[in-house]
Design a protein around this motif. Structure first.
Motif, short mmCIF file in Angstrom:
data_model
loop_
_atom_site.label_atom_id
_atom_site.label_comp_id
_atom_site.label_asym_id
_atom_site.label_seq_id
_atom_site.Cartn_x
_atom_site.Cartn_y
_atom_site.Cartn_z
N GLN A 77 31.06 5.08 -46.80
CA GLN A 77 30.05 5.68 -47.66
C GLN A 77 28.85 4.75 -47.74
O GLN A 77 29.00 3.53 -47.82
N VAL A 79 25.21 6.63 -51.72
CA VAL A 79 26.26 7.54 -52.18
C VAL A 79 27.11 6.85 -53.25
O VAL A 79 27.42 7.45 -54.28
N LEU A 91 23.03 13.60 -54.58
CA LEU A 91 24.28 13.28 -53.90
C LEU A 91 24.56 14.28 -52.77
O LEU A 91 24.96 13.89 -51.68
N GLU A 133 22.32 13.45 -49.90
CA GLU A 133 22.75 12.23 -49.22
C GLU A 133 24.00 12.48 -48.38
O GLU A 133 24.12 11.99 -47.26
N LEU A 134 24.92 13.27 -48.92
CA LEU A 134 26.13 13.60 -48.17
C LEU A 134 25.81 14.48 -46.98
O LEU A 134 26.45 14.38 -45.93
#
Length: 151
Positions: free
Chosen positions: A69, A73, A133, A136-137
């Motif tokens: 990660q 994250v 999030l 970003e993922l």
């Protein structure tokens, strides 16, 4: 040199559109809510809990600290947990404010609405972190890397 001013009817004074009784009730409610939060027991039936049904607070699953990660994250996940904890505390304050007795209905309404406003702000921040999030993922998913979704 000092000036002294006396008011013949101090009960008629309003501060910010609120009477002295309302301000005192708000202060008393906040102090009582803080006292309940600091002295509340884990098994207290008045305590509001959030999260999955039947899950004990100490048994939540922890995300592993794997290196797959990004730092962003990890920071977003940490911030999300902080906001969720803050939201849980605010929900407890709301429950305490709703259960408390106030000198006037307006005082109770003001106290409850103030806490609801804080909850709304926390929800907004939580949605913003969630959106960031997800972005970003999605970046990581597009590059073919493995994403750990346990949280």
């Amino acid at each position: 040199m000092s000036i002294s001013v006396g008011f013949p009817n101090a009960g008629g004074i309003t501060i910010g559109g609120k009477s002295l009784a309302t301000i005192n009730a708000l202060n008393d409610a906040r102090a009582e809510a803080e006292t309940q939060l600091t002295t509340g027991k884990e098994g207290d039936s008045k305590q509001v809990r959030t999260g999955p049904v039947g899950q004990n607070p100490g048994t939540e699953t922890q995300a592993d600290d794997g290196g797959n990660q990004s730092i962003t994250v990890k920071m977003l996940l940490k911030r999300m947990k902080e906001l969720q904890e803050q939201l849980r505390q605010q929900q407890q304050q709301l429950a305490a404010a709703q259960a408390a007795s106030y000198p006037t209905p307006e005082a109770k309404t003001t106290a409850v609405m103030a806490i609801q406003g804080q909850i709304g702000e926390t929800n907004g921040a939580l949605m913003e972190v969630t959106g960031n999030l997800v972005k970003e993922l999605a970046k990581g998913a597009g590059s073919g890397s493995v994403v750990n979704t346990t949280a």
